[in-house]
Write an enzyme that holds these catalytic residues in place. Structure first.
Site, PDB file in Angstrom:
ATOM      1  N   ASN A 120       5.169  10.384 -14.578  1.00 27.32           N
ATOM      2  CA  ASN A 120       4.365  11.603 -14.474  1.00 27.32           C
ATOM      3  C   ASN A 120       2.941  11.431 -14.987  1.00 27.32           C
ATOM      4  O   ASN A 120       2.017  12.068 -14.502  1.00 27.32           O
ATOM      5  CB  ASN A 120       5.047  12.730 -15.257  1.00 27.32           C
ATOM      6  CG  ASN A 120       4.549  14.102 -14.850  1.00 27.32           C
ATOM      7  OD1 ASN A 120       4.433  14.400 -13.671  1.00 27.32           O
ATOM      8  ND2 ASN A 120       4.228  14.937 -15.830  1.00 27.32           N
ATOM      9  N   THR A 170      10.092 -18.735   6.024  1.00 27.22           N
ATOM     10  CA  THR A 170      10.304 -17.430   6.638  1.00 27.22           C
ATOM     11  C   THR A 170      10.222 -17.576   8.153  1.00 27.22           C
ATOM     12  O   THR A 170       9.254 -18.135   8.675  1.00 27.22           O
ATOM     13  CB  THR A 170       9.244 -16.432   6.157  1.00 27.22           C
ATOM     14  OG1 THR A 170       9.257 -16.390   4.731  1.00 27.22           O
ATOM     15  CG2 THR A 170       9.514 -15.047   6.712  1.00 27.22           C
ATOM     16  N   LYS A 172       9.410 -16.874  11.815  1.00 25.77           N
ATOM     17  CA  LYS A 172       8.359 -16.148  12.529  1.00 25.77           C
ATOM     18  C   LYS A 172       8.580 -16.277  14.038  1.00 25.77           C
ATOM     19  O   LYS A 172       9.135 -17.275  14.485  1.00 25.77           O
ATOM     20  CB  LYS A 172       6.979 -16.705  12.149  1.00 25.77           C
ATOM     21  CG  LYS A 172       6.687 -16.761  10.662  1.00 25.77           C
ATOM     22  CD  LYS A 172       6.467 -15.393  10.074  1.00 25.77           C
ATOM     23  CE  LYS A 172       6.114 -15.504   8.583  1.00 25.77           C
ATOM     24  NZ  LYS A 172       5.841 -14.192   7.981  1.00 25.77           N
ATOM     25  N   LYS A 174       8.033 -12.479  12.744  1.00 27.03           N
ATOM     26  CA  LYS A 174       8.924 -11.721  11.880  1.00 27.03           C
ATOM     27  C   LYS A 174       9.678 -10.631  12.631  1.00 27.03           C
ATOM     28  O   LYS A 174      10.751 -10.208  12.203  1.00 27.03           O
ATOM     29  CB  LYS A 174       8.151 -11.124  10.710  1.00 27.03           C
ATOM     30  CG  LYS A 174       7.020 -10.177  11.103  1.00 27.03           C
ATOM     31  CD  LYS A 174       6.460  -9.451   9.877  1.00 27.03           C
ATOM     32  CE  LYS A 174       5.747 -10.383   8.936  1.00 27.03           C
ATOM     33  NZ  LYS A 174       5.162  -9.643   7.783  1.00 27.03           N
ATOM     34  N   LYS A 198      14.634 -17.737   5.819  1.00 32.33           N
ATOM     35  CA  LYS A 198      14.539 -16.390   5.262  1.00 32.33           C
ATOM     36  C   LYS A 198      14.263 -15.343   6.338  1.00 32.33           C
ATOM     37  O   LYS A 198      13.428 -15.547   7.222  1.00 32.33           O
ATOM     38  CB  LYS A 198      13.416 -16.364   4.215  1.00 32.33           C
ATOM     39  CG  LYS A 198      13.040 -14.994   3.697  1.00 32.33           C
ATOM     40  CD  LYS A 198      11.852 -15.096   2.747  1.00 32.33           C
ATOM     41  CE  LYS A 198      11.305 -13.726   2.425  1.00 32.33           C
ATOM     42  NZ  LYS A 198      10.711 -13.055   3.597  1.00 32.33           N
ATOM     43  N   HIS A 291      12.615  -9.794  -2.377  1.00 33.21           N
ATOM     44  CA  HIS A 291      11.268  -9.704  -1.815  1.00 33.21           C
ATOM     45  C   HIS A 291      10.539  -8.535  -2.472  1.00 33.21           C
ATOM     46  O   HIS A 291      11.142  -7.509  -2.770  1.00 33.21           O
ATOM     47  CB  HIS A 291      11.324  -9.507  -0.296  1.00 33.21           C
ATOM     48  CG  HIS A 291      10.025  -9.804   0.382  1.00 33.21           C
ATOM     49  ND1 HIS A 291       8.931  -8.954   0.310  1.00 33.21           N
ATOM     50  CD2 HIS A 291       9.631 -10.860   1.135  1.00 33.21           C
ATOM     51  CE1 HIS A 291       7.931  -9.484   0.995  1.00 33.21           C
ATOM     52  NE2 HIS A 291       8.318 -10.633   1.500  1.00 33.21           N
ATOM     53  N   ARG A 292       9.233  -8.708  -2.691  1.00 35.33           N
ATOM     54  CA  ARG A 292       8.455  -7.686  -3.406  1.00 35.33           C
ATOM     55  C   ARG A 292       7.613  -6.824  -2.472  1.00 35.33           C
ATOM     56  O   ARG A 292       6.540  -6.336  -2.860  1.00 35.33           O
ATOM     57  CB  ARG A 292       7.576  -8.350  -4.459  1.00 35.33           C
ATOM     58  CG  ARG A 292       6.572  -9.357  -3.898  1.00 35.33           C
ATOM     59  CD  ARG A 292       5.698  -9.941  -5.003  1.00 35.33           C
ATOM     60  NE  ARG A 292       4.692 -10.852  -4.465  1.00 35.33           N
ATOM     61  CZ  ARG A 292       3.654 -11.315  -5.163  1.00 35.33           C
ATOM     62  NH1 ARG A 292       3.496 -10.958  -6.425  1.00 35.33           N
ATOM     63  NH2 ARG A 292       2.779 -12.130  -4.615  1.00 35.33           N
ATOM     64  N   HIS A 324       9.569 -13.330  -5.241  1.00 27.40           N
ATOM     65  CA  HIS A 324       8.256 -13.777  -4.776  1.00 27.40           C
ATOM     66  C   HIS A 324       7.226 -13.559  -5.883  1.00 27.40           C
ATOM     67  O   HIS A 324       7.184 -12.498  -6.508  1.00 27.40           O
ATOM     68  CB  HIS A 324       7.857 -13.015  -3.517  1.00 27.40           C
ATOM     69  CG  HIS A 324       8.643 -13.408  -2.316  1.00 27.40           C
ATOM     70  ND1 HIS A 324       8.067 -13.949  -1.184  1.00 27.40           N
ATOM     71  CD2 HIS A 324       9.973 -13.363  -2.062  1.00 27.40           C
ATOM     72  CE1 HIS A 324       9.010 -14.212  -0.292  1.00 27.40           C
ATOM     73  NE2 HIS A 324      10.176 -13.857  -0.808  1.00 27.40           N
ATOM     74  N   SER A 376       5.036 -18.207  -1.831  1.00 32.21           N
ATOM     75  CA  SER A 376       5.067 -17.982  -0.387  1.00 32.21           C
ATOM     76  C   SER A 376       3.818 -17.227   0.037  1.00 32.21           C
ATOM     77  O   SER A 376       3.394 -16.295  -0.637  1.00 32.21           O
ATOM     78  CB  SER A 376       6.327 -17.185  -0.015  1.00 32.21           C
ATOM     79  OG  SER A 376       6.351 -16.869   1.359  1.00 32.21           O
TER      80      SER A 376
END
Length: 472
Positions: A120, A170, A172, A174, A198, A291-292, A324, A376
């Protein structure tokens, strides 16, 4: 006994926050949760009043005195702003250090901690900008969390991989691949020498590729590549879903297929969902890659939001085996000193305060398992020496375009990265300087690896040289 607000009596009205919440003589306890905020007060608001307001609005306070304060011991439960200091080189910018009593927080709940501390106060009008820079979690609170499902050593034992960073990629593009073509891309990368492939953060279950189909074709790719290479392989199957029930259904199916690791978008899905999944992973022997996605919305601006080191520490409590962390050298934001600071907070058991690396508090994790940092984002073979030097063995180096963009295809791209990694690790173990000799090490390895030579030629001019916005 100290005089409490109850003993002093009740007087209705509005009073300055600093009369109650600014306590420069207070010495924090080992059981206190400590927080460091960077803030800029509105014109005319003194720094001590603003710091006290942050302590009040993130703990027990409200804008006016209320008679129900008399029904509890406010001195016991209030947040205490015990120190304020100016930010060097910045006008009207300060650090406020606040101690929160342990009893303010539910055990084992990152959700409750963040709801209290940042839920808050960030909309408070008296503060122009506010950023949570760091948190010290007391050992008494840390011990109420499971933490990572398995941790670094258990993961290495499960995968039988030692003495080097692990390699990932990763897939691709994606979005847009059919499940079968997606599985084919996974197979090519894994047979070429990678340890992991991934799902990207936004692959869930879309019309072009439903989650169950993807899981089935990926499982085929993993089993086939393992049979061919004799190595244990994995793919981060993203189980992030619209509901927790659906998330758990996807996780259970991955387990049925014999998959060693799954993936979760912990910020967009939320800490409650993440903690639930992490506990399931511990019980079921499945690794958890985190993953972030969405982190930069929260942490990129240096004057407002939450620093990623706080998010990383919260994730370690909530649970994840990989996270990550940025690359320092790639396309994504990341100051080197700050990045290494929170990488240590992810991996190590005890980290001393070091303001030069952005670590405001000494943190003891009480033997909680560590989290592997995942480098990454915009990296390729020329970055390999720096990545090995910066992140060390306990890391995952993840090359997406740096694998799939190889001129000869996915498998040669994977081979190029594996050869580059093995060459750098061997050179480091022989005592060579990766920073000074990295280019020579790669060129030497490229003489007997045509896949690496082609990658070195393709990406020799590619750099991402932009000034970091979030500096210490």
């Amino acid at each position: 006994m100290p005089k409490t607000q109850s003993a002093a009596g009740y007087k209705a009205g509005v009073k300055d926050y600093k009369l109650t919440y600014y306590t420069p003589d207070y010495t924090p306890k080992d059981t206190d949760l400590l927080a460091a905020f960077r803030f800029s007060p509105q014109p005319g608001v003194p720094a001590d009043e603003a710091g006290a307001a942050i302590a009040a609005e993130s703990s027990t306070g409200t804008w006016t005195t209320v008679w129900t304060d008399l029904l509890t011991d406010m001195d016991r439960y209030k947040g205490k702003c015990y120190h304020i200091e100016p930010v060097q080189g910045e006008e009207n910018s300060y650090f406020a250090f606040i101690a929160y009593p342990l009893d303010l927080f539910e055990e084992g709940s990152v959700t409750n901690i963040l709801t209290s501390i940042v839920g808050n106060v960030f909309g408070f009008k008296a503060i122009r900008s506010l950023r949570l820079e760091d948190i010290r979690f007391p050992v008494a609170l840390v011990k109420t969390f499971q933490g990572p499902p398995h941790g670094i050593q258990v993961e290495r034992d499960l995968l039988n991989k030692y003495g080097r960073p692990m390699l990932g990629c990763t897939i691709k593009p994606k979005l847009g691949l059919s499940a079968k073509n997606y599985g084919r891309a996974v197979y090519e990368c894994l047979r070429g020498g990678l340890d992991f492939t991934k799902d990207d953060e936004n692959i869930n279950s879309q019309p072009f590729q439903r989650w169950r189909d993807r899981f089935l074709f990926v499982a085929d790719a993993i089993h086939k590549s393992q049979a061919e290479t004799g190595e244990i392989k994995g793919h981060y199957l993203n189980v992030t879903a619209p509901t927790c029930e659906e998330m758990m259904k996807r996780a259970e199916f991955a387990k049925e297929l014999g998959m060693p690791i799954i993936m979760h978008d912990f910020l967009t899905a939320g800490f409650t969902a993440n903690t639930t999944l992490a506990k399931w992973c511990r019980d079921n022997g499945v690794l958890l890659h985190i993953h972030r996605a969405m982190h930069a919305v929260i942490d990129r601006q240096r004057n407002h939001g939450i620093h990623f080191r706080v998010l990383a520490k919260c994730l370690r409590l909530s649970g994840g085996d990989h996270l990550h962390s940025g690359t320092v050298v790639g396309k994504l934001e990341g100051d080197k000193a700050s990045t290494l600071g929170f990488v240590d907070l992810m991996r190590e058991d005890h980290i001393e305060a070091d303001r030069s690396r952005g670590v405001f508090f000494t943190q003891d994790w009480a033997s909680m398992p560590g989290v592997l940092p995942v480098a990454s984002g915009g990296i390729h073979v020329w970055h390999m020496p720096a990545l090995v030097e910066i992140f060390g063995d306990d890391s995952v180096l993840q090359f997406g375009g740096g694998t799939l963009g190889h001129p000869w295809g996915n498998a040669p791209g994977a081979t190029a990265n594996r050869v580059a990694l093995e060459a750098c690790v061997q050179a480091r173990n022989e005592g060579r300087d990766l920073y000074r000799e990295g280019g020579d090490i790669l060129r030497e390895a490229g003489k007997w690896s045509p896949e690496l030579a082609a990658a070195l030629d393709l990406w020799k001019e590619i750099k991402f040289e932009f000034e970091t916005m979030d500096k210490l």
